[in-house]
Design a protein around this motif. Structure first.
Motif, mmCIF file in Angstrom:
data_model
loop_
_atom_site.group_PDB
_atom_site.id
_atom_site.type_symbol
_atom_site.label_atom_id
_atom_site.label_comp_id
_atom_site.label_asym_id
_atom_site.label_seq_id
_atom_site.Cartn_x
_atom_site.Cartn_y
_atom_site.Cartn_z
ATOM 1 N N LEU A 39 0.818 -1.207 0.000
ATOM 2 C CA LEU A 39 0.000 0.000 0.000
ATOM 3 C C LEU A 39 0.851 1.256 0.000
ATOM 4 C CD1 LEU A 39 -2.609 -0.931 2.752
ATOM 5 C CD2 LEU A 39 -2.844 -1.188 0.278
ATOM 6 N N ASP A 40 0.429 2.223 -0.784
ATOM 7 C CA ASP A 40 0.951 3.582 -0.694
ATOM 8 C C ASP A 40 -0.062 4.311 0.180
ATOM 9 O OD1 ASP A 40 1.373 6.307 -0.989
ATOM 10 O OD2 ASP A 40 1.829 6.181 -3.122
ATOM 11 N N LEU A 41 0.246 4.438 1.462
ATOM 12 C CA LEU A 41 -0.687 5.002 2.430
ATOM 13 C C LEU A 41 -0.942 6.486 2.200
ATOM 14 C CD1 LEU A 41 0.721 3.267 5.630
ATOM 15 C CD2 LEU A 41 -1.294 2.608 4.298
ATOM 16 N N VAL A 42 0.030 7.197 1.670
ATOM 17 C CA VAL A 42 -0.114 8.637 1.459
ATOM 18 C C VAL A 42 -1.036 8.928 0.280
ATOM 19 C CG1 VAL A 42 1.130 10.752 0.889
ATOM 20 C CG2 VAL A 42 2.128 9.119 2.491
ATOM 21 N N ASN A 43 -0.762 8.285 -0.858
ATOM 22 C CA ASN A 43 -1.540 8.548 -2.071
ATOM 23 C C ASN A 43 -2.724 7.609 -2.250
ATOM 24 O OD1 ASN A 43 0.189 10.714 -3.075
ATOM 25 N ND2 ASN A 43 1.712 9.084 -3.254
ATOM 26 N N LYS A 44 -2.849 6.631 -1.357
ATOM 27 C CA LYS A 44 -3.959 5.672 -1.354
ATOM 28 C C LYS A 44 -4.008 4.812 -2.631
ATOM 29 C CE LYS A 44 -6.881 8.359 1.801
ATOM 30 N NZ LYS A 44 -6.106 8.162 2.916
ATOM 31 N N VAL A 58 -1.355 -1.684 -10.297
ATOM 32 C CA VAL A 58 -1.748 -0.732 -9.270
ATOM 33 C C VAL A 58 -3.159 -0.215 -9.543
ATOM 34 C CG1 VAL A 58 -0.701 1.239 -10.495
ATOM 35 C CG2 VAL A 58 -1.051 1.373 -8.019
ATOM 36 N N VAL A 59 -3.899 0.042 -8.454
ATOM 37 C CA VAL A 59 -5.193 0.735 -8.507
ATOM 38 C C VAL A 59 -5.275 1.646 -7.295
ATOM 39 C CG1 VAL A 59 -6.520 -1.069 -9.711
ATOM 40 C CG2 VAL A 59 -6.410 -1.081 -7.223
ATOM 41 N N ASP A 60 -6.229 2.576 -7.325
ATOM 42 C CA ASP A 60 -6.459 3.368 -6.123
ATOM 43 C C ASP A 60 -7.348 2.563 -5.170
ATOM 44 O OD1 ASP A 60 -9.137 3.686 -6.961
ATOM 45 O OD2 ASP A 60 -8.864 5.769 -7.555
ATOM 46 N N TYR A 61 -7.605 3.069 -4.005
ATOM 47 C CA TYR A 61 -8.359 2.332 -2.983
ATOM 48 C C TYR A 61 -9.774 1.958 -3.432
ATOM 49 C CZ TYR A 61 -4.968 3.093 0.844
ATOM 50 O OH TYR A 61 -3.873 3.083 1.672
ATOM 51 N N LEU A 81 6.271 -7.750 -1.538
ATOM 52 C CA LEU A 81 6.229 -6.464 -2.217
ATOM 53 C C LEU A 81 6.176 -5.373 -1.166
ATOM 54 C CD1 LEU A 81 5.996 -5.230 -5.115
ATOM 55 C CD2 LEU A 81 3.532 -5.189 -4.750
ATOM 56 N N ALA A 82 6.969 -4.333 -1.368
ATOM 57 C CA ALA A 82 6.966 -3.170 -0.485
ATOM 58 C C ALA A 82 7.102 -1.930 -1.346
ATOM 59 C CB ALA A 82 8.118 -3.249 0.516
ATOM 60 N N VAL A 83 6.531 -0.825 -0.885
ATOM 61 C CA VAL A 83 6.640 0.436 -1.602
ATOM 62 C C VAL A 83 7.303 1.452 -0.684
ATOM 63 C CG1 VAL A 83 4.292 1.158 -0.976
ATOM 64 C CG2 VAL A 83 5.385 2.165 -2.951
ATOM 65 N N PHE A 84 8.235 2.204 -1.249
ATOM 66 C CA PHE A 84 8.883 3.281 -0.505
ATOM 67 C C PHE A 84 9.382 4.322 -1.496
ATOM 68 C CE2 PHE A 84 12.638 5.168 1.678
ATOM 69 C CZ PHE A 84 11.931 5.845 2.660
ATOM 70 N N GLU A 85 8.944 5.546 -1.282
ATOM 71 C CA GLU A 85 9.274 6.668 -2.148
ATOM 72 C C GLU A 85 8.951 6.315 -3.593
ATOM 73 O OE1 GLU A 85 13.231 7.814 -0.885
ATOM 74 O OE2 GLU A 85 12.373 9.009 0.743
ATOM 75 N N ASN A 86 9.899 6.381 -4.523
ATOM 76 C CA ASN A 86 9.614 6.176 -5.942
ATOM 77 C C ASN A 86 9.712 4.726 -6.403
ATOM 78 O OD1 ASN A 86 9.305 8.932 -6.187
ATOM 79 N ND2 ASN A 86 11.409 9.262 -6.849
ATOM 80 N N TYR A 87 9.939 3.811 -5.478
ATOM 81 C CA TYR A 87 10.247 2.442 -5.887
ATOM 82 C C TYR A 87 9.385 1.381 -5.210
ATOM 83 C CZ TYR A 87 14.339 4.541 -7.988
ATOM 84 O OH TYR A 87 15.166 5.319 -8.758
ATOM 85 N N LEU A 88 9.274 0.261 -5.922
ATOM 86 C CA LEU A 88 8.721 -0.974 -5.370
ATOM 87 C C LEU A 88 9.903 -1.894 -5.115
ATOM 88 C CD1 LEU A 88 5.818 -1.511 -7.905
ATOM 89 C CD2 LEU A 88 5.608 -0.732 -5.540
ATOM 90 N N TYR A 89 9.840 -2.642 -4.032
ATOM 91 C CA TYR A 89 10.877 -3.612 -3.689
ATOM 92 C C TYR A 89 10.218 -4.975 -3.607
ATOM 93 C CZ TYR A 89 13.536 0.536 -2.577
ATOM 94 O OH TYR A 89 14.182 1.743 -2.666
ATOM 95 N N THR A 90 10.864 -5.978 -4.185
ATOM 96 C CA THR A 90 10.300 -7.314 -4.215
ATOM 97 C C THR A 90 11.423 -8.348 -4.206
ATOM 98 O OG1 THR A 90 8.756 -8.763 -5.400
ATOM 99 C CG2 THR A 90 10.152 -7.335 -6.745
#
Length: 179
Positions: A39-44, A58-61, A81-90
């Motif tokens: 989840l991108d908690l900031v941008n939902k 990706v989709v919005d909430y 899968l993890a999201v942080f700043e401009n990247y996805l990590y997997t």
């Protein structure tokens, strides 16, 4: 909200309230085996890996604004899968590497490290945590979360809660105590 994947009878990405109510499908088409979710908690936004389609989407909430971040052989065998700043990590389980993928255009795929037996990935950084306002499950003066004797689950918003009991107990008529 709680977000989760399911690929039983019909593959989907879903969300519900923390107490399990208001279950809603947010993706239920052009999806086969959604596994990892971030989840991108900031941008939902909700990101997921589909291991059958070899894709990250990706989709919005609400299930809108769907698009594919990356698709193809270079991302086969992903888990976690993890999201942080401009990247996805997997994690690529085929070559045991941690991948970094630009989440805005799917380019800039980079192998960062190798880890034996990695199956999941998380980013722990203060900026990944949103500020928490007071909520219905805060501990009351008697030390009970939300006034519940066992378990307090947030409901449809941060001001509403549902009490639940541990296994072997039933909820009393007051909706708070377990017997």
């Amino acid at each position: 909200k709680l977000f989760f994947t399911d690929y039983g009878n019909a593959a989907k990405v879903e969300r519900c309230d923390m107490d399990g109510m208001n279950r809603t499908w947010i993706v239920d088409s052009k999806i086969e085996q959604p596994t990892a979710l971030a989840l991108d908690l900031v941008n939902k936004y909700v990101y997921w890996v589909d291991i059958y389609l070899d894709s990250v989407e990706v989709v919005d909430y609400q299930g809108r604004k769907r698009h594919t971040i990356i698709k193809g052989r270079q991302i086969r065998d992903l888990c976690g899968l993890a999201v942080f700043e401009n990247y996805l990590y997997t994690v690529n389980t085929d070559n045991l590497s941690i991948l970094r993928i630009n989440r805005y255009n799917g380019t800039d795929v980079e192998s960062l490290a190798r880890l034996d037996n990695a199956k999941e990935i998380r980013v722990y950084q203060k900026r990944t945590q949103t500020a928490v306002r007071s909520h219905a499950c805060e501990v009351d003066p008697y030390g009970m979360p939300g006034g519940c004797s066992h378990i307090c689950l947030l409901s449809s918003n941060y001001k509403a809660r549902t009490c639940r009991c541990r296994t072997g107990f039933i909820l009393g008529s007051d909706g708070r105590s377990c017997k």
